[in-house]
Design an enzyme around this catalytic site. Sequence first.
Site: not given
Length: 449
Positions: A38, A43, A234-236, A253, A269
């Site tokens: 998704y 990566r 990407p940082f789930s 983030e 931000k």
Amino acid sequence: MNKTVSIEEISYSPDSCELFECLRDLPGAALLDSSYPYAQSGRYDILAANPVCAAPLPPTGTNSATWRNYFDELADFHRDRYGASQGVAQDLPFCGGILGYLAYDLGNPLNQVEGSTGDYSSTGLAAYDWAVVQDHLLQRAVVVTQPTVSAATQRDILSRLRRRSDTPGSAFRLKAPFKSNLSETEYREAFHRIQAYIQAGDCYQVNLAQRFQSTYEGDPWQAYRQLRQVAAAPFSGFLTLGDDDALLCLSPERFLSLQGHHVQTSPIKGTRPRHHDPAADHLAAAELRRAEKDRAENLMIVDLLRNDLGRSCVPGSIHVDALFEVQSFPTVHHLVSTISGELSPERTAYQLLRDSFPGGSITGAPKRRAMEIITELEPDPREAYCGSLMYISADGRMDSNIAIRSLLCSDNQIRCWGGGGIVADSQWQQEYQETFDKVGKFLTALEAL
């Protein structure tokens, strides 16, 4: 490569959720998820379970020295357990090590902020001696195990992964609509208190959040899979917390990464909602890129993080690599900057984490005063929200997120937070709406189940 670490190739799966379902009935099952396919920018995915032992338990109470010492205890534990793994598996982000989350509220004693009612011990870190790592760029999947993992355990892991689970969990359903802990009037009053502090010179920016809460039944994993389709990031991550509790995070983030001695942080931000109409969506991104208020807000946090990194990095090594980049995610556009530095040789990853926590993008500036105001004005602790999902690999590599876009499932209650930074020229109606722009689609997606 140190041959004491075992790496076993397995069949690659484009969606790591399918692999995770083979493991998630195990204690401490954890998925650090790039949300591929998704989110095409991701990566690596890391899947782990069956932690061999808890890392040092977090202290209770508000003593700053005790909390600072906790991170030294973690560093000692890491060195004692994984010291021989230095330099191992350089093509893998994680080969066993410490993995879990830090709650925002433990930042209060670290920064000597008094008056918080948060549960400082609500932090979950554990030591994992094996993991599944998926590399979506190379379309490769491996099981990596530390030498302490027995041959029998390795065979069991491989057997589970090859069997593939076809047993879905129970359907997730809310028992009531989400309800905020701040009414519109209460939010406006808190906003004006922050404005008064800014005008008095107390601070330049404060992040103010509201918490949405409901009750639920069913399996939080099913909720995570649904939200992943709505707001992939990407940082789930999905962390099993015991007693059917779970932490669901879909964060865009990065907080801190460490590879070798290279440190990087990428604060967000500035936010605009996405639009279905391509022309309107393009205009929203362009407007964010030009917005003086958002750029000023972002720059304040860049300066704060340069200062935070300065506590741990070699003098003169800190650089702003990117400033005011617009990055687009499924539900919002964000303004993102990137700062890097070189970690001082005498400093550990744990000291870097301790002396930068929590991330400045979700406190405000100056950090300590902003945190005091957050404690004063927000009626409930933030818990995992604005803390960090993270790992420090056995070989020293670290990555961590800012746990925004997070939902905590505990005792059949589900809590979700949305916040934003307030500066001198903020308008309360716009800031209030921004909290819904960030998590509104999460709430409506779950209410529709």
